[in-house]
Scaffold this active site. Structure first.
Site, short mmCIF file in Angstrom:
data_model
loop_
_atom_site.label_atom_id
_atom_site.label_comp_id
_atom_site.label_asym_id
_atom_site.label_seq_id
_atom_site.Cartn_x
_atom_site.Cartn_y
_atom_site.Cartn_z
N LYS A 5 0.69 -1.14 -0.18
CA LYS A 5 0.04 0.08 -0.28
C LYS A 5 1.13 1.43 0.03
O LYS A 5 0.56 2.25 -0.38
CB LYS A 5 -0.90 0.24 1.78
N LYS A 59 -5.85 2.75 2.30
CA LYS A 59 -6.90 2.13 0.96
C LYS A 59 -7.97 3.19 0.97
O LYS A 59 -7.63 3.53 -0.14
CB LYS A 59 -7.37 0.70 1.81
#
Lengths: 343, 343
Positions: A134, A234
């Site tokens: 991420k 996210k």
């Protein structure tokens, strides 16, 4: 039926980062070798690197052997390494001929870490990247997708958001033609577990954090999850890749779950609600915080599940639920991305 | 950016059947014309047929005009027709040059109806088919996919199962690489509405059926929905297309919702369950009937929603929820199928 010759594509691949997710990818490539060959894909892993060393074979590594070597050594006093070659992931990306880099090094949310350096180098060498990391995307999505595009490289990252809950490919492929108005959901399984158990047991945050640490659901330092930072990352990936924004995780309005009391959960329950840590992204808004969700709403799922509701102009609201973590589940998202690129 | 010349694909298309879904498709093609051209697709509708007549234009029909004509005439004593040409859908499929047939005639579950004849003819003429018509697929999936394959035609039918709940493309594309172990879910919005309202109002099946008929959720003759036949057809389509079975809807073990009492719903609720009409398909089993679902389970969604849980070997269980019906929602599934074929 195994395809031969011209119909079979050989994809020389590296796996950079060989922790739980990287090992999961190797396991799944072994398990699905026949299936992949049936659809015309010969995924040949020519290099694997962890933080201590590397294994190389231009003809394709024996993944079973590499996995058992990594795990056997892991039990000895020398901490396990995948192989004895003194090459870093970055050196492999720069110097070994291959088409696909599977980047599974750990997320570094402050600087992007080695993942960012690896992805830049992969694209500069014209390689495709599939990743579960991420950090680089939450910090530098626009730069990375720009370099990928300039070099004709493909860049896929389903595994970065929600593990085996396939939200990005769902939106891009299956809901093609729809304008996406908003996405909201539960994007952190640890927080969902703690809140679900607080309600079930009428117990405090601290008690249920301790339980989830015992079960290896929460990490020893749970800050990244329980303060909402993981969800913020996210959301930023969704904001940038789906909504075309140029956001950074520091742009997100974040509240975590550490101040929630069992009393407030009980009051909500009496009125037919559950409390969930909800992340939300739409035009000009990215935020994460605790919210009331009606029982019976598709977002009201319990345990460690992740869920996302996608509001669209044509299909209405479509909701997807799945396991947000787990090495095989995350590897599943990586394999689906690989198939989508090369099939 | 509008692509020009070689980069733009022109797809000459017919819409066969111009009820709610066919009209929804025309509306969505109008609304998304610019988007489609941006991704390189010029969808040119050269013929539209309803049961009374047809409209033709080899250069592409004016969809706004056709829609308003269909609707204006619909208000007069002559029941509305799309155009004055005396051609049937079948004649259009056989005689007019085009690449894609959008088949949206009504489902006939006994014989497959005109839809079956139309699809056979489309494939025999090398045309691709995208459809919302369950009947032909529930009766003759293997034959149809065989003829399609022999003639190099593409055949897509996301809209036949669950409207805007995109289960087929989710499994085939997004979850590629996974073995599918089972699918279970709520595949009929009318039954879900009736059961949800019976529980909320502690009311009888008959009362809530009447309410749903007043709201145009249930049809005047609700047999097809409430006896589970509609769900059985959808399960057969999943069984054949996902599990490679050769099933017919008469092979399905079916129980509907007409015998359920509000007392049984209340007893279930006291124990933390809801009662849902659940369809289920896995190797060697296809069945539909009322089942207890725990509150908080992703399948425990209310109202008219559809939901399906897909059990996989790698990703674990992935659940998708969406609107099971509606003309624009169904058209959305058709447009996504078209994009998947030609992009």
């Amino acid at each position: 039926m195994i395809l031969k010759g011209d119909l079979m594509k050989t994809i020389r691949t590296s796996i950079i980062g060989f922790g739980a997710v990287g090992q999961g990818v190797a396991e799944v490539l072994l398990q699905k070798e026949k299936y992949l060959k049936n659809i015309g894909l010969d995924i040949k892993v020519v290099a694997i690197a962890d933080s201590k060393g590397a294994a190389l074979d231009p003809d394709g590594l024996d993944l079973l052997k590499v996995l058992s070597q990594k795990r056997a050594r892991g039990k000895s006093k020398d901490k396990g390494t995948v192989g004895s070659e003194k090459l870093t992931g970055l050196e492999i990306i720069k110097n070994i001929d291959h088409e696909l880099v599977i980047e599974t090094t750990p997320t570094d949310i402050e600087t992007g870490g080695v993942g960012l350096v690896n992805m830049r180098a992969a694209f500069e060498h014209g390689r495709d990247v599939v990743t579960s990391n991420k950090g680089p995307l939450a910090l530098k999505y626009r730069e990375l997708s720009g370099i990928a595009s300039e070099n004709g490289s493909r860049f896929k990252f389903e595994a970065t958001v929600g593990g085996a809950m396939p939200i990005i490919n769902l939106i891009r492929d299956v809901l093609a033609g729809n304008d996406i108005i908003s996405i909201e959901g539960i994007l952190n399984g640890t927080c969902n577990y703690i809140l679900t158990r607080m309600m079930e047991e009428q117990a405090s945050y601290e008690q249920m954090l301790a339980e989830s640490q015992e079960l290896n659901i929460a990490e020893t330092d749970p800050t990244y999850d329980v303060e909402g930072i993981d969800v913020a990352c996210k959301l930023v990936i969704l904001a940038n890749s789906i909504f075309g924004m140029d956001a950074n995780y520091k742009d997100v309005d974040v509240t975590g779950i550490t101040k929630i009391t069992p009393e407030s959960l009980m009051l909500a329950q009496d009125d037919g609600y559950v409390v969930k840590l909800i992340g939300e992204v739409k035009k000009d808004l990215i935020r994460v915080g605790p919210r009331l969700v009606p029982v019976g709403n598709p977002l009201a799922v319990g345990g460690t599940l992740n869920v996302a509701s996608i509001q669209t102009d044509l299909a209405g609201t479509v909701t997807i639920t799945g396991r947000g973590a787990g090495s095989i589940e995350t590897a599943s998202a990586i394999i689906s991305d690989i198939i989508a690129i090369y099939r």
